[in-house]
Design an enzyme around this catalytic site. Structure first.
Site, PDB file in Angstrom:
ATOM      1  N   GLY A  12       0.813  -1.209   0.000  1.00 45.00           N
ATOM      2  CA  GLY A  12       0.000   0.000   0.000  1.00 45.00           C
ATOM      3  C   GLY A  12       0.847   1.258   0.000  1.00 45.00           C
ATOM      4  CB  ALA A  13       4.284   1.770  -0.801  1.00 44.16           C
ATOM      5  N   GLY A  14       1.557   3.410  -2.518  1.00 43.44           N
ATOM      6  CA  GLY A  14       1.355   4.353  -3.613  1.00 43.44           C
ATOM      7  C   GLY A  14       1.149   5.783  -3.174  1.00 43.44           C
ATOM      8  NE  ARG A  15      -3.535   7.960  -3.490  1.00 41.83           N
ATOM      9  CZ  ARG A  15      -3.929   7.160  -4.482  1.00 41.83           C
ATOM     10  NH1 ARG A  15      -4.241   5.896  -4.225  1.00 41.83           N
ATOM     11  NH2 ARG A  15      -4.006   7.591  -5.717  1.00 41.83           N
ATOM     12  CB  SER A 142      -5.301   2.043  13.278  1.00 39.46           C
ATOM     13  OG  SER A 142      -6.166   3.154  13.445  1.00 39.46           O
ATOM     14  CE1 TYR A 155      -7.976   0.795   9.145  1.00 36.47           C
ATOM     15  CE2 TYR A 155      -8.592   2.143  11.038  1.00 36.47           C
ATOM     16  CZ  TYR A 155      -7.689   1.801  10.052  1.00 36.47           C
ATOM     17  OH  TYR A 155      -6.493   2.468   9.968  1.00 36.47           O
ATOM     18  CE  LYS A 159      -4.989  -0.784  10.262  1.00 39.63           C
ATOM     19  NZ  LYS A 159      -3.748  -1.097   9.534  1.00 39.63           N
TER      20      LYS A 159
END
Length: 303
Positions: A12-15, A142, A155, A159
Site C-alpha cells: 500500500g505504498a502508492g500514497r 491504528s 477496521y 487493527k
C-alpha cells in the site's frame, strides 16, 4: 540511520503513509519493493525514490491472498536477492456502524488488513528463515485498534487483531532473531479528511503548509513524521525491540501497554451470579476500564 544492503517490501505504498515509509526506507539505503493495487501510483512513488538516488521497483498485487504475498516476496528476491523488512501497510476502509454493516464490506476490510497482514507476514517469515533469520516484520496498526472508533467495525477488529499477531509472532520468531512490532500511526492524510474537524488541516498539509505547533503536540502531523519510526524498527539498532505497539504522530511518540488484569479476586468454590453481584460494586467497579477514545480535540480514529 543506515539500511544499506537491506531489502524492504512496503504494501500500500502508492500514497500517504505507505509512500512515506517506502521513501524513508529508500533514503536510508534500503532497496524497496513498492506495492500498490494502483500501479500508476506505485510508479509515482518509485520515480520519486529513484529521482532522490534510491532504488525501488513496482509490484501491483492486491493484498490479502497467499498468492499475492508470495508474489511480493518473490519480487524482492528476484530483483534484489533477499528480503530483510516487511511493512504491512495496505488497507481499505468501508466505514459503517454495526447495524448498517453488510457482509461484503466487513469481509473486504478484514481480508485486506488482517488476512493480508497474516499472509504477508507468513511469506516474509519463511524467507527470513531461509536466509538464517534476523528479519523485521513491521505491522501497521491504528489508534482505532486500540480504543473505540465509532462506525469502523471491520477496521477496528482488523487493527486490534494485528496487534495480537505482533505479540504472538514476536514469541514464535524470537529464537531466529526476527523482530515483530506494530506501528500505531496518526497522520493528516486523505484517510482522515472525512473527519470534519480535520478536513481543513489535511488540505493545508497537502498544500505544504506547516502544521501549527499546538496541533503537532497533540500527535497530529504528516506521514513523514511517522516514517522515522519505521526506519528505526527496520534497522540493526532495533534488534532488541520486539513485541511492541508504538504510537507516533506529529511531535509525540508513545509505547502502548499490553492488556493486563487490573483486579483479581479468588473465592473458594467459585463465583455464582449472586456472589459476583455482591462483590462487584466495591471489588471490581472501581477498576472498570475507560472504553471511549481519548478526548484529544479532533483526534482521528482512522489510520
Amino acid at each position: 540511520m543506515q539500511l544499506n544492503g537491506k531489502v524492504a517490501v512496503v504494501t500500500g505504498a502508492g500514497r500517504g503513509l505507505g509512500q512515506a515509509y517506502a521513501k524513508a526506507l529508500a533514503a536510508a539505503g534500503a532497496a524497496v519493493v513498492v506495492n500498490d493495487l494502483d500501479v500508476d501510483q506505485a510508479e509515482v512513488t518509485v520515480r520519486e525514490i529513484q529521482s532522490a538516488g534510491g532504488t525501488a521497483v513496482v509490484e501491483g498485487s492486491a493484498i490479502g491472498s497467499t498468492e499475492a504475498a508470495d508474489a511480493l516476496v518473490a519480487k524482492a528476491v528476484e530483483e534484489f536477492g533477499r528480503l530483510d523488512v516487511m511493512v504491512t501497510n495496505a488497507g481499505v476502509l468501508r466505514d459503517r456502524s454495526l447495524l448498517k454493516m453488510d457482509d461484503q464490506d466487513f469481509d473486504l476490510v478484514v481480508h485486506t488488513h488482517l488476512r493480508g497482514t497474516f499472509t504477508c507476514g507468513r511469506a516474509a517469515a519463511r524467507q527470513f528463515k531461509e536466509q538464517g533469520g534476523n528479519g523485521r516484520l513491521i505491522l501497521i496498526g491504528s489508534p482505532a485498534g486500540q480504543r473505540a472508533s465509532f462506525g469502523q467495525t471491520g477496521y477496528t477488529a482488523s487493527k486490534a487483531g494485528i496487534v495480537g499477531l505482533v505479540r504472538t509472532w514476536a514469541a514464535e520468531l524470537e529464537r531466529s532473531g526476527t523482530t515483530v512490532n506494530a506501528v500505531i500511526p496518526v497522520a493528516l492524510t486523505r484517510m482522515v479528511a472525512t473527519i470534519p474537524a480535520l478536513a481543513e488541516l489535511v488540505e493545508k498539509t497537502e498544500r505544504g503548509e506547516p502544521i501549527p505547533a499546538d496541533v503537532r503536540r497533540t500527535g497530529l502531523g504528516t506521514p513523514d513524521d511517522v516514517a522515522g519510526l519505521v526506519v528505526f524498527l527496520a534497522s540493526d539498532e532495533a534488534a532488541g525491540v520486539t513485541g511492541q505497539a508504538i504510537g507516533i504522530g506529529g511531535d509525540r511518540i508513545a509505547v502502548w501497554s499490553h492488556p493486563t488484569e487490573v483486579a483479581v479476586e479468588v473465592r473458594e468454590g467459585g463465583w455464582s451470579a449472586d456472589a459476583i453481584a455482591e462483590a462487584f460494586p466495591t471489588t471490581f467497579q472501581p477498576h472498570l476500564q475507560a472504553w471511549k477514545p481519548d478526548t484529544v480535540p479532533g483526534a482521528p480514529e482512522g489510520k
